[in-house]
Write a protein that holds these residues in place. Structure first.
Motif, PDB file in Angstrom:
ATOM      1  N   ASN A  75      17.465 -34.847  19.597  1.00 56.00           N
ATOM      2  CA  ASN A  75      16.225 -34.172  19.241  1.00 56.00           C
ATOM      3  C   ASN A  75      15.592 -34.757  17.993  1.00 56.00           C
ATOM      4  O   ASN A  75      14.367 -34.942  17.917  1.00 56.00           O
ATOM      5  N   THR A  76      16.424 -35.062  16.991  1.00 59.83           N
ATOM      6  CA  THR A  76      15.891 -35.593  15.738  1.00 59.83           C
ATOM      7  C   THR A  76      15.211 -36.938  15.962  1.00 59.83           C
ATOM      8  O   THR A  76      14.098 -37.172  15.488  1.00 59.83           O
ATOM      9  N   THR A  78      14.034 -38.114  18.806  1.00 62.39           N
ATOM     10  CA  THR A  78      12.860 -37.932  19.657  1.00 62.39           C
ATOM     11  C   THR A  78      11.660 -37.486  18.836  1.00 62.39           C
ATOM     12  O   THR A  78      10.566 -38.061  18.942  1.00 62.39           O
ATOM     13  N   THR A  79      11.845 -36.469  18.022  1.00 62.15           N
ATOM     14  CA  THR A  79      10.718 -35.951  17.249  1.00 62.15           C
ATOM     15  C   THR A  79      10.313 -36.902  16.131  1.00 62.15           C
ATOM     16  O   THR A  79       9.155 -36.925  15.720  1.00 62.15           O
ATOM     17  N   GLU A  97      13.374 -32.595  23.509  1.00 61.37           N
ATOM     18  CA  GLU A  97      12.746 -31.783  22.469  1.00 61.37           C
ATOM     19  C   GLU A  97      13.211 -30.346  22.643  1.00 61.37           C
ATOM     20  O   GLU A  97      13.589 -29.940  23.762  1.00 61.37           O
ATOM     21  N   THR A 120      14.838 -32.284  12.238  1.00 59.03           N
ATOM     22  CA  THR A 120      14.040 -31.989  13.428  1.00 59.03           C
ATOM     23  C   THR A 120      12.937 -30.992  13.106  1.00 59.03           C
ATOM     24  O   THR A 120      11.782 -31.162  13.500  1.00 59.03           O
ATOM     25  N   THR A 123       9.762 -32.426  11.202  1.00 58.19           N
ATOM     26  CA  THR A 123       8.932 -33.498  11.749  1.00 58.19           C
ATOM     27  C   THR A 123       7.576 -32.963  12.208  1.00 58.19           C
ATOM     28  O   THR A 123       7.464 -31.830  12.690  1.00 58.19           O
ATOM     29  N   ALA A 125       6.041 -33.812  14.843  1.00 59.30           N
ATOM     30  CA  ALA A 125       6.110 -33.583  16.292  1.00 59.30           C
ATOM     31  C   ALA A 125       6.617 -32.175  16.604  1.00 59.30           C
ATOM     32  O   ALA A 125       6.090 -31.502  17.499  1.00 59.30           O
ATOM     33  N   PHE A 126       7.619 -31.708  15.847  1.00 57.66           N
ATOM     34  CA  PHE A 126       8.098 -30.354  16.096  1.00 57.66           C
ATOM     35  C   PHE A 126       7.075 -29.330  15.630  1.00 57.66           C
ATOM     36  O   PHE A 126       6.870 -28.309  16.293  1.00 57.66           O
ATOM     37  N   LEU A 129       4.662 -28.923  18.314  1.00 52.12           N
ATOM     38  CA  LEU A 129       5.268 -28.191  19.424  1.00 52.12           C
ATOM     39  C   LEU A 129       5.287 -26.693  19.138  1.00 52.12           C
ATOM     40  O   LEU A 129       4.895 -25.878  19.990  1.00 52.12           O
ATOM     41  N   GLY A 183      18.240 -26.538  19.627  1.00 56.73           N
ATOM     42  CA  GLY A 183      17.353 -27.652  19.318  1.00 56.73           C
ATOM     43  C   GLY A 183      18.052 -28.919  18.897  1.00 56.73           C
ATOM     44  O   GLY A 183      17.472 -29.767  18.225  1.00 56.73           O
TER      45      GLY A 183
END
Length: 277
Positions: A75-76, A78-79, A97, A120, A123, A125-126, A129, A183
């Motif tokens: 997850n880390t 990816t984000t 994610e 995560t 970020t 990105a999170f 989301l 997560g």
């Protein structure tokens, strides 16, 4: 690209093995190459650029091995940088994610708790989301900075693990959360412990099978599904042709112990790739 080419999977450590197991279950014909970047773990304490450089390095290794797709089972990672990785490489790259969307849909109280590494949760990105569903539910973030090292140590049922999970979960329950999102792929290995602490009225959202299904969709879309007949029964007997090869940038003896505990299959081979990674 040959349909029989392997699928590359990587994580900062052993968490991505939960994703690899889901892929093996859904796509038993596919050979797997797994990289645990344990020598540079945990990613949750690293800057985004450092994580991206590790992702690039591992991806070069996997593409040199001829993989047909890559799963970023972290997850880390990816984000932090999957968009940049996809811009560099044309092959299918699937990330993970936190399952905020299914959690929001499942929640009856309208309160969702997210258990994840601090990195995560920080970020952009999170943040994007979580903001996407802010009008539909209250999303409470719970950083879990000490959880991954315990899981890497295979300390699943000790007093320290129980106390740590209690300290992360109880504040979420006190605020009315009836749905908890795992997560981090590492947390899948303590999902039952989390469920036991949270109680029967709390839903636990995991995403490893959703990742496997997305991989299946992307492979089918690209015409890359391996159609050789291999059944789960053959894999369990250790007679399947689909290989499972594992690399680590950390200590090979420790990784072997982790694999025997979390994978436990006769079709695995471990390679010490510290000199490569």
């Amino acid at each position: 690209m040959a349909n029989s080419a392997a699928i590359g999977i990587f994580d900062s450590g052993i968490g991505g093995l939960s994703v690899a197991r889901a892929i093996r279950e859904l796509l038993p014909n596919e050979s797997l190459i797994y990289v645990a970047d344990s020598g540079h773990a945990p990613y949750g304490e690293k800057a985004d650029d450092y994580i991206y450089q590790r992702m690039l390095h591992i991806t070069r290794h996997l593409t040199a091995a001829g993989v047909k797709a890559i799963v970023v089972a972290c997850n880390t990672a990816t984000t932090a940088a999957i968009a940049k990785l996809r811009a560099q490489y044309p092959l299918p790259i699937i990330g993970v994610e936190p399952g905020v969307k299914p959690a929001v849909l499942a929640s009856k109280s309208g309160v969702v708790g997210v258990l994840a590494t601090p990195r995560t949760l920080l970020t952009p990105a999170f943040a994007t989301l979580a903001q996407r569903y802010a009008n539909q539910a209250k999303v409470i973030l719970q950083p879990c900075p000490q959880l991954v090292p315990l899981i890497e140590a295979l300390d699943f049922s000790g007093n320290k693990m129980q106390a740590l999970l209690q300290s992360y979960i109880q504040p979420l329950l006190a605020q009315g959360a009836d749905t908890l999102v795992l997560g981090c792929t590492h947390y899948n290995f303590v999902a039952d412990l989390i469920a036991g602490i949270a109680g029967p009225d709390v839903s636990i959202i995991r995403t490893e099978m959703a990742v496997a299904r997305e991989l299946q969709r992307r492979l089918a879309e690209a015409g890359l599904i391996n159609t050789d007949l291999i059944t789960p029964d053959l894999i369990n007997k250790g007679t399947a042709k689909a290989a499972a090869i594992f690399y680590t940038s950390g200590n090979t003896d420790i990784f072997n112990t982790q694999l025997q505990c979390l994978w436990g299959s006769a079709d695995l081979r471990v390679t010490d790739c510290k000199t490569l990674l």
